[in-house]
Design a protein around this motif. Structure first.
Motif, PDB file in Angstrom:
ATOM      1  N   CYS A  42     -25.421 -12.155 -60.919  1.00 30.10           N
ATOM      2  CA  CYS A  42     -24.854 -13.608 -61.435  1.00 30.10           C
ATOM      3  C   CYS A  42     -23.828 -14.068 -62.129  1.00 30.10           C
ATOM      4  O   CYS A  42     -23.549 -15.319 -62.315  1.00 30.10           O
ATOM      5  N   ASP A  70     -24.432 -15.117 -65.632  1.00 36.26           N
ATOM      6  CA  ASP A  70     -25.064 -15.098 -66.471  1.00 36.26           C
ATOM      7  C   ASP A  70     -25.028 -14.508 -67.640  1.00 36.26           C
ATOM      8  O   ASP A  70     -25.604 -13.924 -67.724  1.00 36.26           O
ATOM      9  N   TYR A 100     -24.506  -9.050 -69.723  1.00 35.25           N
ATOM     10  CA  TYR A 100     -24.569 -10.105 -68.017  1.00 35.25           C
ATOM     11  C   TYR A 100     -25.469  -9.992 -67.321  1.00 35.25           C
ATOM     12  O   TYR A 100     -24.990  -8.120 -67.163  1.00 35.25           O
ATOM     13  N   LYS A 104     -27.260 -13.050 -69.681  1.00 35.91           N
ATOM     14  CA  LYS A 104     -27.916 -12.762 -70.649  1.00 35.91           C
ATOM     15  C   LYS A 104     -27.887 -11.394 -70.447  1.00 35.91           C
ATOM     16  O   LYS A 104     -27.882 -10.691 -68.990  1.00 35.91           O
TER      17      LYS A 104
END
Length: 159
Positions: free
Chosen positions: A97, A99, A93, A101
């Protein structure tokens, strides 16, 4: 940001050695700065933990191009370390942020334009996703609220 304590390199790190052992044309200029850069690196953790105090103006402004060149056009062995930090960090991640990914770029936590001494310091290079790259940019400290926009509290980076 998510907790990144395990991501930090212990001192002394070998990145400065990799840079000063290179065959770049300007290596002798970097060698003259080596000891003072090592001192700057030793004060880095204290600098970011004091997130309510704007870091002092860099003493390396006149060496900005030199120091940036070792990041932007890193010598072979240093480049291997940069690529490894960018690609083999184990994060699933983005620490900025959150996210889910794998981050695929490196961010200079303390902006290299204002503090070029940290251009190749590994603890200043944090993996991030491409979407976060333009958001943070060089916005490290807010003079209005007198606090770092992104700070490291016990090496837990916050957004």
């Amino acid at each position: 940001m998510k907790y990144l304590d395990s991501f930090k390199s212990t001192l002394p790190c070998n990145w400065l050695e990799l840079a000063t052992n290179s065959r770049k044309k300007n290596v002798n200029e970097l060698i003259t700065l080596k000891d003072s850069l090592a001192i700057s690196y030793s004060g880095y953790e204290s600098l970011i933990l004091q997130y309510q105090i704007k870091p002092a103006v860099s003493q390396y402004s006149q060496h900005k191009d030199l120091l940036h060149s070792y990041y932007n056009s890193a010598p072979k062995e240093l480049n291997k370390s940069l690529v490894n930090r960018r690609n083999n960090h184990g994060l699933l991640y983005c620490p900025y942020c959150g996210d889910p990914k794998k981050p695929d770029t490196l961010d200079h936590f303390i902006p290299k334009d204002d503090w070029p001494e940290f251009s190749i310091f590994p603890n200043n290079l944090v993996p991030q996703c491409r979407e976060c790259t333009p958001i943070k940019g060089t916005k490290y400290f807010c003079d209005i609220s007198n606090i770092s926009n992104f700070f490291n509290n016990k090496l837990s980076l916050q957004k």
